[in-house]
Design an enzyme around this catalytic site. Sequence first.
Site, PDB file in Angstrom:
ATOM      1  N   GLU A  39     -14.616  10.187   3.983  1.00 47.20           N
ATOM      2  CA  GLU A  39     -14.602   9.188   2.913  1.00 47.20           C
ATOM      3  C   GLU A  39     -15.407   9.660   1.707  1.00 47.20           C
ATOM      4  O   GLU A  39     -15.018   9.427   0.568  1.00 47.20           O
ATOM      5  CB  GLU A  39     -15.146   7.838   3.416  1.00 47.20           C
ATOM      6  CG  GLU A  39     -14.208   7.114   4.367  1.00 47.20           C
ATOM      7  CD  GLU A  39     -12.845   6.803   3.741  1.00 47.20           C
ATOM      8  OE1 GLU A  39     -12.782   6.546   2.528  1.00 47.20           O
ATOM      9  OE2 GLU A  39     -11.842   6.845   4.469  1.00 47.20           O
ATOM     10  N   CYS A 201       9.588   3.072  -6.083  1.00 46.53           N
ATOM     11  CA  CYS A 201       9.847   1.659  -5.758  1.00 46.53           C
ATOM     12  C   CYS A 201      11.019   1.506  -4.788  1.00 46.53           C
ATOM     13  O   CYS A 201      11.026   0.590  -3.959  1.00 46.53           O
ATOM     14  CB  CYS A 201      10.112   0.875  -7.038  1.00 46.53           C
ATOM     15  SG  CYS A 201       8.758   0.987  -8.220  1.00 46.53           S
TER      16      CYS A 201
END
Length: 367
Positions: A39, A201
Amino acid sequence: MQYQDPSFSATLVAWQKQHGRHDLPWQNTRDAYLVWLSEIMLQQTQVSAVLGYYARFLERFPTLASLAAAPVEDVMAQWAGLGYYTRARNLHKCAQRVVAEYGGVFPADPARLAELPGIGRSTAAAIAAFSAGRRAAIMDGNVKRVFARVFGIDTYPGERKTEEAMWARAEALAPAEGIEAYTQGLMDMGATLCTRSSPSCERCPMAPRCVAFATGRTAELPVRKPKKATPEKAAHMLLVVDRGQVLLEQRPASGIWGGLLSLPELAGHTALAAPAEPPGDATVAAAVQPFGTMESLERLLPVLHIFTHYKLHIHPLLVTLSSRAALAGEQRYAWLDAAAIPGAALPAPIKKLLLDLLGERSQARMF
Ligand code: SF4
């Protein structure tokens, strides 16, 4: 609760399980050290750039204890090339704190994690979710982009109110079950589908509910940082010419045009928002008086100069003298021959103004 929408997380979790990333080296583990390291490395850095560094780092520092015990120079050497080096210094400090304060075991509570060096609220949530299955919300640039598009948020996400609302939404949407797949799903969607410049999309599970997709605004959302209007200022400058010379003043060493010769100014650079009255003839004559007696005054057209942080409207006041006074004791003023203007240390707009004037007026024997 406002923003609650279980179908959002259900859709995301189902998509992540089928289409998301599952084989990154820091996945499929609950080892908080491995999760935390990934992270931190992934802050401001893409997965492809992190992979090699992550493997080499773990070879050199296989455990939290080995990292905490290493000299900081060794940690920096392993980080070299990855950028944002504060991350490496904080990584080392964080390892030492976890050893000293938590016996070498990362806390599972995101609030506790967020108190450690280099771990912000979002990173703490990701570590808690991946290493302990704790329900906690992440909010990074990718999540802001996905949220702005799916929910049609049309205010700038960097603005405090919008960011707070996004956090509230993120908290409400985080599911009680499957937080790991949900969190990974948000990251995967932002990195692989809902990309900044060309979102896919047609493959996106959120397309049926995405406001940006439905309204053709994927290029407009998230809203970009509003540009600040450049402030505008004005300066009335004395352009005193006499017997082939122009009067100049040396500017203070620091500030705009520091140390350069320039035209004497009546009142410095003043904000246009509160414009002062243009100086009357008597005011100009009084300002000129230390240098001689004003014979004529001509207000030339203003010139615009653009600095990086403001625009300056220069109003030149062209003055001729009927008699010249001595410049006794006024070391910062000097008369400059017109012929010396091209080579003089003058600010660019002032030099241009003088050269233009010289070109126009030499015929009229003003210079
Ligand atoms: S439909 Fe397009 S814009 Fe909307 S979330 Fe999916 S990828 Fe992003």
